[in-house]
Design a protein around this motif. Structure first.
Motif, PDB file in Angstrom:
ATOM      1  N   GLY A 165    -108.719 -79.065  -4.298  1.00  0.00           N
ATOM      2  CA  GLY A 165    -109.854 -78.108  -3.992  1.00  0.00           C
ATOM      3  C   GLY A 165    -109.236 -77.757  -2.624  1.00  0.00           C
ATOM      4  N   THR A 166    -108.070 -77.416  -2.370  1.00  0.00           N
ATOM      5  CA  THR A 166    -107.747 -76.831  -1.018  1.00  0.00           C
ATOM      6  C   THR A 166    -106.499 -75.473  -1.334  1.00  0.00           C
ATOM      7  OG1 THR A 166    -105.606 -78.310  -1.042  1.00  0.00           O
ATOM      8  CG2 THR A 166    -107.523 -79.055   0.051  1.00  0.00           C
ATOM      9  N   THR A 167    -106.563 -74.822  -0.189  1.00  0.00           N
ATOM     10  CA  THR A 167    -105.493 -73.711  -0.217  1.00  0.00           C
ATOM     11  C   THR A 167    -104.666 -73.820   0.822  1.00  0.00           C
ATOM     12  OG1 THR A 167    -107.226 -72.108  -1.365  1.00  0.00           O
ATOM     13  CG2 THR A 167    -105.438 -71.194  -0.235  1.00  0.00           C
ATOM     14  N   PHE A 168    -103.227 -73.515   0.894  1.00  0.00           N
ATOM     15  CA  PHE A 168    -102.132 -73.716   1.711  1.00  0.00           C
ATOM     16  C   PHE A 168    -101.842 -72.249   2.491  1.00  0.00           C
ATOM     17  CE2 PHE A 168     -97.736 -74.421   2.620  1.00  0.00           C
ATOM     18  CZ  PHE A 168     -97.869 -75.412   3.461  1.00  0.00           C
ATOM     19  N   VAL A 169    -101.841 -72.244   3.712  1.00  0.00           N
ATOM     20  CA  VAL A 169    -101.503 -71.066   4.417  1.00  0.00           C
ATOM     21  C   VAL A 169    -100.505 -71.657   5.486  1.00  0.00           C
ATOM     22  CG1 VAL A 169    -102.419 -69.233   6.229  1.00  0.00           C
ATOM     23  CG2 VAL A 169    -103.940 -70.446   4.331  1.00  0.00           C
ATOM     24  N   ARG A 170     -99.274 -70.530   5.453  1.00  0.00           N
ATOM     25  CA  ARG A 170     -98.251 -70.739   6.155  1.00  0.00           C
ATOM     26  C   ARG A 170     -98.393 -69.711   7.466  1.00  0.00           C
ATOM     27  NH1 ARG A 170     -93.733 -69.674   2.268  1.00  0.00           N
ATOM     28  NH2 ARG A 170     -95.078 -68.139   1.971  1.00  0.00           N
ATOM     29  N   LEU A 171     -98.445 -70.296   8.670  1.00  0.00           N
ATOM     30  CA  LEU A 171     -98.778 -69.533   9.844  1.00  0.00           C
ATOM     31  C   LEU A 171     -97.680 -69.521  10.797  1.00  0.00           C
ATOM     32  CD1 LEU A 171    -101.114 -67.723  11.288  1.00  0.00           C
ATOM     33  CD2 LEU A 171    -101.751 -69.868  12.277  1.00  0.00           C
ATOM     34  N   HIS A 172     -97.333 -68.363  11.198  1.00  0.00           N
ATOM     35  CA  HIS A 172     -96.108 -68.059  11.990  1.00  0.00           C
ATOM     36  C   HIS A 172     -96.572 -67.933  13.363  1.00  0.00           C
ATOM     37  CE1 HIS A 172     -92.156 -65.969  13.552  1.00  0.00           C
ATOM     38  NE2 HIS A 172     -92.490 -67.288  13.948  1.00  0.00           N
ATOM     39  N   ALA A 173     -96.814 -69.203  14.250  1.00  0.00           N
ATOM     40  CA  ALA A 173     -97.014 -68.879  15.595  1.00  0.00           C
ATOM     41  C   ALA A 173     -95.687 -68.937  16.456  1.00  0.00           C
ATOM     42  CB  ALA A 173     -97.852 -70.494  15.978  1.00  0.00           C
ATOM     43  N   PRO A 174     -96.039 -68.499  17.768  1.00  0.00           N
ATOM     44  CA  PRO A 174     -94.994 -68.443  18.698  1.00  0.00           C
ATOM     45  C   PRO A 174     -94.015 -69.595  18.768  1.00  0.00           C
ATOM     46  CG  PRO A 174     -97.035 -67.172  19.639  1.00  0.00           C
ATOM     47  CD  PRO A 174     -97.380 -67.781  18.414  1.00  0.00           C
ATOM     48  N   CYS A 175     -94.634 -70.730  18.696  1.00  0.00           N
ATOM     49  CA  CYS A 175     -93.899 -71.895  18.816  1.00  0.00           C
ATOM     50  C   CYS A 175     -93.075 -72.335  17.495  1.00  0.00           C
ATOM     51  CB  CYS A 175     -94.793 -73.257  19.018  1.00  0.00           C
ATOM     52  SG  CYS A 175     -95.946 -73.687  17.789  1.00  0.00           S
ATOM     53  N   GLY A 176     -93.586 -71.677  16.352  1.00  0.00           N
ATOM     54  CA  GLY A 176     -92.733 -72.052  14.952  1.00  0.00           C
ATOM     55  C   GLY A 176     -93.875 -71.779  13.842  1.00  0.00           C
ATOM     56  N   LEU A 177     -93.442 -72.393  12.960  1.00  0.00           N
ATOM     57  CA  LEU A 177     -94.193 -72.448  11.676  1.00  0.00           C
ATOM     58  C   LEU A 177     -95.113 -73.650  11.422  1.00  0.00           C
ATOM     59  CD1 LEU A 177     -94.515 -70.974   8.653  1.00  0.00           C
ATOM     60  CD2 LEU A 177     -92.926 -72.845   7.786  1.00  0.00           C
ATOM     61  N   VAL A 178     -96.571 -72.996  11.416  1.00  0.00           N
ATOM     62  CA  VAL A 178     -97.507 -74.354  11.373  1.00  0.00           C
ATOM     63  C   VAL A 178     -98.066 -73.887   9.932  1.00  0.00           C
ATOM     64  CG1 VAL A 178     -99.650 -75.090  12.142  1.00  0.00           C
ATOM     65  CG2 VAL A 178     -98.013 -74.064  13.804  1.00  0.00           C
ATOM     66  N   GLU A 179     -98.337 -75.262   9.149  1.00  0.00           N
ATOM     67  CA  GLU A 179     -98.862 -75.280   7.739  1.00  0.00           C
ATOM     68  C   GLU A 179    -100.263 -75.620   7.825  1.00  0.00           C
ATOM     69  OE1 GLU A 179     -95.987 -78.110   6.366  1.00  0.00           O
ATOM     70  OE2 GLU A 179     -94.475 -76.365   5.537  1.00  0.00           O
ATOM     71  N   VAL A 180    -101.193 -74.721   7.356  1.00  0.00           N
ATOM     72  CA  VAL A 180    -102.544 -75.234   7.292  1.00  0.00           C
ATOM     73  C   VAL A 180    -103.029 -75.336   5.906  1.00  0.00           C
ATOM     74  CG1 VAL A 180    -104.747 -74.224   8.346  1.00  0.00           C
ATOM     75  CG2 VAL A 180    -102.427 -73.358   9.519  1.00  0.00           C
TER      76      VAL A 180
ATOM     77  N   VAL B 282    -110.622 -78.379   8.014  1.00  0.00           N
ATOM     78  CA  VAL B 282    -109.391 -77.843   7.932  1.00  0.00           C
ATOM     79  C   VAL B 282    -108.419 -78.957   8.638  1.00  0.00           C
ATOM     80  CG1 VAL B 282    -107.844 -75.954   8.427  1.00  0.00           C
ATOM     81  CG2 VAL B 282    -110.485 -75.476   7.883  1.00  0.00           C
ATOM     82  N   THR B 283    -107.116 -78.845   8.080  1.00  0.00           N
ATOM     83  CA  THR B 283    -106.062 -79.540   8.802  1.00  0.00           C
ATOM     84  C   THR B 283    -104.801 -78.752   8.909  1.00  0.00           C
ATOM     85  OG1 THR B 283    -104.961 -80.245   6.508  1.00  0.00           O
ATOM     86  CG2 THR B 283    -106.836 -81.774   7.498  1.00  0.00           C
ATOM     87  N   PHE B 284    -104.097 -79.065   9.864  1.00  0.00           N
ATOM     88  CA  PHE B 284    -102.696 -78.388  10.071  1.00  0.00           C
ATOM     89  C   PHE B 284    -101.502 -79.370  10.354  1.00  0.00           C
ATOM     90  CE2 PHE B 284    -104.167 -77.912  14.336  1.00  0.00           C
ATOM     91  CZ  PHE B 284    -103.201 -78.244  15.199  1.00  0.00           C
ATOM     92  N   THR B 285    -100.373 -79.041   9.965  1.00  0.00           N
ATOM     93  CA  THR B 285     -99.216 -79.874  10.322  1.00  0.00           C
ATOM     94  C   THR B 285     -98.697 -79.065  11.402  1.00  0.00           C
ATOM     95  OG1 THR B 285     -99.058 -80.596   8.064  1.00  0.00           O
ATOM     96  CG2 THR B 285     -97.265 -80.857   9.401  1.00  0.00           C
ATOM     97  N   SER B 286     -98.100 -79.875  12.478  1.00  0.00           N
ATOM     98  CA  SER B 286     -97.740 -79.194  13.804  1.00  0.00           C
ATOM     99  C   SER B 286     -95.951 -78.990  13.629  1.00  0.00           C
ATOM    100  CB  SER B 286     -97.746 -80.353  14.916  1.00  0.00           C
ATOM    101  OG  SER B 286     -96.717 -81.447  14.459  1.00  0.00           O
ATOM    102  N   VAL B 287     -95.553 -78.281  14.635  1.00  0.00           N
ATOM    103  CA  VAL B 287     -94.093 -78.234  14.793  1.00  0.00           C
ATOM    104  C   VAL B 287     -93.688 -79.268  15.328  1.00  0.00           C
ATOM    105  CG1 VAL B 287     -94.358 -75.622  15.242  1.00  0.00           C
ATOM    106  CG2 VAL B 287     -94.640 -77.143  17.152  1.00  0.00           C
ATOM    107  N   ASP B 288     -92.445 -79.397  15.610  1.00  0.00           N
ATOM    108  CA  ASP B 288     -91.834 -80.669  16.103  1.00  0.00           C
ATOM    109  C   ASP B 288     -92.675 -81.194  17.560  1.00  0.00           C
ATOM    110  OD1 ASP B 288     -90.417 -80.955  13.934  1.00  0.00           O
ATOM    111  OD2 ASP B 288     -88.711 -80.425  14.784  1.00  0.00           O
ATOM    112  N   CYS B 289     -93.013 -82.175  17.766  1.00  0.00           N
ATOM    113  CA  CYS B 289     -93.485 -82.701  19.103  1.00  0.00           C
ATOM    114  C   CYS B 289     -93.074 -83.903  19.649  1.00  0.00           C
ATOM    115  CB  CYS B 289     -95.068 -82.964  18.740  1.00  0.00           C
ATOM    116  SG  CYS B 289     -96.047 -81.691  17.812  1.00  0.00           S
ATOM    117  N   PHE B 290     -92.802 -83.896  20.700  1.00  0.00           N
ATOM    118  CA  PHE B 290     -92.171 -84.933  21.500  1.00  0.00           C
ATOM    119  C   PHE B 290     -92.477 -84.935  22.950  1.00  0.00           C
ATOM    120  CE2 PHE B 290     -89.935 -80.824  21.284  1.00  0.00           C
ATOM    121  CZ  PHE B 290     -89.752 -80.308  22.570  1.00  0.00           C
ATOM    122  N   ALA B 291     -92.497 -86.140  23.701  1.00  0.00           N
ATOM    123  CA  ALA B 291     -92.853 -86.395  24.847  1.00  0.00           C
ATOM    124  C   ALA B 291     -91.727 -85.997  25.761  1.00  0.00           C
ATOM    125  CB  ALA B 291     -93.093 -88.173  25.254  1.00  0.00           C
ATOM    126  N   THR B 292     -91.941 -85.486  26.997  1.00  0.00           N
ATOM    127  CA  THR B 292     -90.652 -85.256  27.660  1.00  0.00           C
ATOM    128  C   THR B 292     -90.855 -85.887  29.155  1.00  0.00           C
ATOM    129  OG1 THR B 292     -92.246 -83.486  28.794  1.00  0.00           O
ATOM    130  CG2 THR B 292     -90.855 -82.817  26.861  1.00  0.00           C
TER     131      THR B 292
END
Length: 393
Positions: free
Chosen positions: A135-150, A167-177
């Motif tokens: 019962g979900t629909t998948f949206v691929r969103l192009h944000a300035p930081c990259g591709l975000v899957e919703v 709603v859930t989204f999967t991030s771009v690559d994330c990292f501590a600096t």
């Protein structure tokens, strides 16, 4: 409306927006009337800044918006929509400019992009993938930081979103600096002379600085504190970091220079908050971003950054979930909290000091209104925007 019809022939085309909020934080989605932009999404972002910033100010600031308004400009054509990797693009707007990622707006956009069936506004709407079993629909969103899957919960036929589920989204690559970095602040009547704090830095689509509020004797907790003092402190800290060349590495993106800036300072209270079901623990945060704009939500991209930070500190493992509260969810409704999960560690082709992870964030968004904004030819203020704070400076 006759007034809209009359004004549509003027030099200023009406601009149509859908307004939503995610856990209390607004998103003004600009759907029609914005000028055309060309090139890659980052080039479109640059073009919006250089040629059409008065439109951002017109819609975000007074008299149509307010100091803490947030916006999203839909971009039907980007390099990733052309290649088939994304369904639609977006530019994010603040009181001060254009951010590179926004989790709360992504959650709102997920619902709206499923609910709309206007193919002029969203040409790829019919291509969205429905998982009838989940019962979900998948949206691929192009944000300035990259591709975000919703992933958007939907009714049975996938034609409308289901607001009862997050709603859930999967991030771009994330990292501590940067972990446990000591920073000395300039003298200020609010804090002692030669005052130093310890901060962490992380990237979740934008760069964040995190400070545990418990080390600050003039604030101490997010349960009860002085907002003006918190504003003074975070503003001074952000300026100190930006003026210290030795700290520039903590907000330098390994691939894109346009993403290399410190977006926000967040005050964190690790002793405050109730876990949502399915999470191992909870904490709270207060986010100051852009020009000291205050986020009402837990800040989605910051939650991604906080998960990457917790993973670097070895406080969370793959598969672990954590609840992140804002002041709104603490005081008003637990449903206004976000839940974040560390999905996996990812390998990238650039040497990194700390591990890189994918994260998943979930939260709820709701509609608040529909607007068509106009500018009368003789309106001496209407083609721009202002803030009362700005007038006083």
């Amino acid at each position: 409306m006759d007034v809209i019809k009359d004004l549509s022939g003027s030099e200023h085309e009406p601009i149509t927006c859908i307004d939503m909020h995610t856990c209390g934080e607004p998103t003004r989605i600009i759907i029609k009337g914005y000028p055309s932009l060309t090139g890659s999404l980052l080039e479109q972002r640059s073009q919006a800044k250089s040629q059409y910033d008065h439109i951002r100010r017109r819609l975000m600031l007074e008299p149509r918006g307010h100091f803490d308004m947030y916006g999203a400009i839909l971009r039907q054509e980007t390099e990733l929509t052309k290649s088939g990797q994304a369904d639609i693009g977006v530019l994010f707007t603040t009181n001060d400019g254009y951010s590179t990622m926004c989790g709360h707006a992504t959650i709102a956009l997920g619902r709206f992009l499923v609910d709309t069936h206007d193919l002029e506004m969203f040409p790829n709407r019919k291509k969205l993938q429905l998982d009838s079993e989940k019962g979900t629909t998948f949206v691929r969103l192009h944000a300035p930081c990259g591709l975000v899957e919703v992933t958007v919960p939907t009714k049975e036929d996938g034609m409308k979103s289901d607001p009862s589920r997050p709603v859930t989204f999967t991030s771009v690559d994330c990292f501590a600096t940067g972990l446990n970095i000591t920073i000395r602040l300039p003298n200020n009547p609010v804090w002692p002379s030669d005052f130093s704090i310890v901060a962490d830095f992380s990237y979740g689509g934008a760069f964040y600085c995190f400070v545990n509020v418990r080390q600050l004797p003039f604030l101490n907790s997010l349960s009860k504190f002085d907002m003006d003092v918190a504003n003074q402190f975070t503003k001074a800290l952000k300026a100190t970091i930006n003026n210290d060349l030795e700290l520039s590495h903590v907000f330098r993106h390994p691939k894109e220079n346009d993403l290399s800036f410190l977006y926000s300072v967040i005050l964190v209270d690790t002793d405050l908050g109730v876990p949502l079901p399915g999470s191992q623990g909870a904490e709270s945060g207060l986010c100051f971003f852009a020009d000291q704009q205050v986020d009402r939500s837990p800040t989605g991209s910051a939650v991604s950054a906080r998960l990457a930070l917790a993973y670097a500190h070895k406080k969370l493992k793959t598969g672990n979930s954590w609840t992140y509260h804002s002041l709104v969810s603490l005081k008003r409704n637990d449903r206004a909290a976000f839940m974040g999960t560390v999905l996996e560690e990812v390998k990238i082709d650039i040497p990194m000091q700390y591990p890189c992870v994918k994260t998943q964030i979930e939260g709820h968004a709701s509609y608040t209104g529909y607007h068509t904004f106009v500018v009368e030819t003789n309106d001496l203020l209407g083609n721009d925007g202002f803030t009362m704070k700005g007038l006083a400076e």
